[in-house]
Design a protein around this motif. Structure first.
Motif, PDB file in Angstrom:
ATOM      1  N   UNK A 177       0.855  -1.030  -0.085  1.00 55.72           N
ATOM      2  CA  UNK A 177       0.380  -0.157  -0.620  1.00 55.72           C
ATOM      3  C   UNK A 177       0.753   0.964  -0.130  1.00 55.72           C
ATOM      4  N   UNK A 178       2.151   1.306   0.917  1.00 54.64           N
ATOM      5  CA  UNK A 178       2.876   2.632   0.455  1.00 54.64           C
ATOM      6  C   UNK A 178       3.582   2.860  -0.306  1.00 54.64           C
ATOM      7  N   UNK A 198       1.687  -7.798 -12.187  1.00 53.12           N
ATOM      8  CA  UNK A 198       1.173  -8.810 -10.850  1.00 53.12           C
ATOM      9  C   UNK A 198      -0.563  -8.842 -11.081  1.00 53.12           C
ATOM     10  N   UNK A 199      -0.608  -8.138 -12.269  1.00 60.89           N
ATOM     11  CA  UNK A 199      -2.783  -7.816 -12.541  1.00 60.89           C
ATOM     12  C   UNK A 199      -2.660  -9.539 -13.610  1.00 60.89           C
ATOM     13  N   UNK A 234       6.403 -14.900  -3.984  1.00 59.94           N
ATOM     14  CA  UNK A 234       5.552 -13.932  -5.314  1.00 59.94           C
ATOM     15  C   UNK A 234       4.835 -14.255  -5.487  1.00 59.94           C
ATOM     16  N   UNK A 235       3.496 -15.070  -5.571  1.00 62.74           N
ATOM     17  CA  UNK A 235       2.065 -15.172  -5.899  1.00 62.74           C
ATOM     18  C   UNK A 235       1.213 -14.152  -5.276  1.00 62.74           C
ATOM     19  N   UNK A 236       1.596 -14.864  -3.438  1.00 59.95           N
ATOM     20  CA  UNK A 236       0.831 -13.908  -2.427  1.00 59.95           C
ATOM     21  C   UNK A 236       1.272 -12.281  -2.526  1.00 59.95           C
ATOM     22  N   UNK A 240      -1.604  -9.284  -3.283  1.00 57.25           N
ATOM     23  CA  UNK A 240      -0.717  -7.913  -2.208  1.00 57.25           C
ATOM     24  C   UNK A 240      -0.925  -6.222  -2.699  1.00 57.25           C
ATOM     25  N   UNK A 241       0.162  -6.629  -3.897  1.00 54.57           N
ATOM     26  CA  UNK A 241       0.554  -5.688  -5.211  1.00 54.57           C
ATOM     27  C   UNK A 241      -1.231  -5.068  -6.179  1.00 54.57           C
TER      28      UNK A 241
END
Ligand SMILES: [Zn+2]
Length: 295
Positions: A177-178, A198-199, A234-236, A240-241
């Motif tokens: 988030x930051x 990430x998407x 990396x998937x997690x 999160x992204x």
């Protein structure tokens, strides 16, 4: 006076030990941050520091804490000496002593997790190529991974604030988030570099490669995932992204500030129910994003 000499000697000794700790690396001169890098990684280190330094100023203004960190930009051979012993090359990480470690070269970990352009829908391939094409005509995730130094800086801020992160997944999510808030507010032209990979990963990662998928799993098996299942980790992080992007898009800067304030105000570990209520009151976007995880 004698006391002063002893004190001075100690100071010198501390300084010596500190500089010796990175004596296989080059120190970046002319900057106020502590930055060390591998031979021939100077240009990469400057590019990475540029974002980290701007993010540091941005977060300091918003969050009123000053982090202590040392940025290391490492080649594969230096990684073996200066990075966490269980971190594979290419996985950015933060250590409790303040080391903020990133890779200086494209690598197997990034390549292995690059979405397969021959198997993706045309629209996604176009997005990937428009965002990450390198001079050899290959999709190259370097620009994405370089931004993650700001995620690691987020950990340094959490530590400086004495924050109890409540859950591993929440500390990781807060870092994203930051990162997302900083890029959106201060360097929005980099939003595609931060979001497209990430998407695409979240949309199409082969599920048979995932051992763990829930937030509860991430909590219970954190070390196993982070150290022994880096692709799953990396998937997690990709999820999160994506969630961080949703939180920013619906809650803006206030969502980051509220989440930060809410976590900082609780020094004891909360129960799951208390935590959900805290997130609900911190910002509706947070609660919504977590609820969406299971969909
Ligand atoms: Zn992290």
């Amino acid at each position: 006076m004698k006391k002063n000499i002893v004190f001075l000697t100690l100071l010198l000794l501390t300084k010596m030990v500190f500089s010796q700790a990175y004596n296989g690396l080059q120190k970046m001169n002319g900057v106020s941050q502590k930055v060390y890098f591998s031979a021939s990684a100077g240009e990469r280190a400057r590019k990475i520091l540029d974002n980290v330094a701007k993010a540091e100023i941005y977060f300091e203004k918003k969050l009123k804490v000053h982090p202590d960190y040392t940025l290391l930009v490492l080649s594969p051979s230096d990684w073996k000496i200066y990075a966490h012993p269980n971190a594979i090359y290419g996985i950015p990480h933060y250590l409790q002593d303040g080391r903020l470690v990133v890779a200086s070269e494209n690598n197997d970990f990034w390549k292995r997790n690059t979405p397969p352009v021959d198997k993706l829908p045309e629209a996604q391939v176009r997005k990937l190529r428009a965002t990450y094409l390198d001079k050899n005509g290959q999709v190259n995730l370097t620009d994405f991974f370089d931004l993650l130094a700001v995620h690691e800086l987020g950990h340094a801020f959490q530590k400086a604030a004495g924050m109890l992160g409540q859950r591993n997944w929440l500390s990781e999510l807060l870092c994203n988030v930051m990162l997302h808030t900083f890029i959106a507010e201060k360097n929005p032209r980099l939003i595609p570099s931060l979001t497209v990979f990430p998407q695409v990963t979240v949309a199409g990662f082969p599920l048979e490669r995932l051992k763990y998928t829930s937030l509860e799993d991430f909590e219970i098996y954190y070390n196993d995932i982070a150290q022994k299942n880096p692709d799953n980790y990396g998937w997690y992080q990709c999820r999160f992204h994506v969630v961080a992007g949703q939180i920013y898009d619906s809650g803006g800067l206030a969502a980051m500030n509220n989440l930060w304030g809410a976590l900082l105000s609780h020094k004891q570990k909360l129960s799951d129910l208390e935590l959900i209520n805290l997130l609900k009151t911190a910002h509706p976007a947070l609660d919504q994003a977590i609820a969406n995880w299971k969909k």
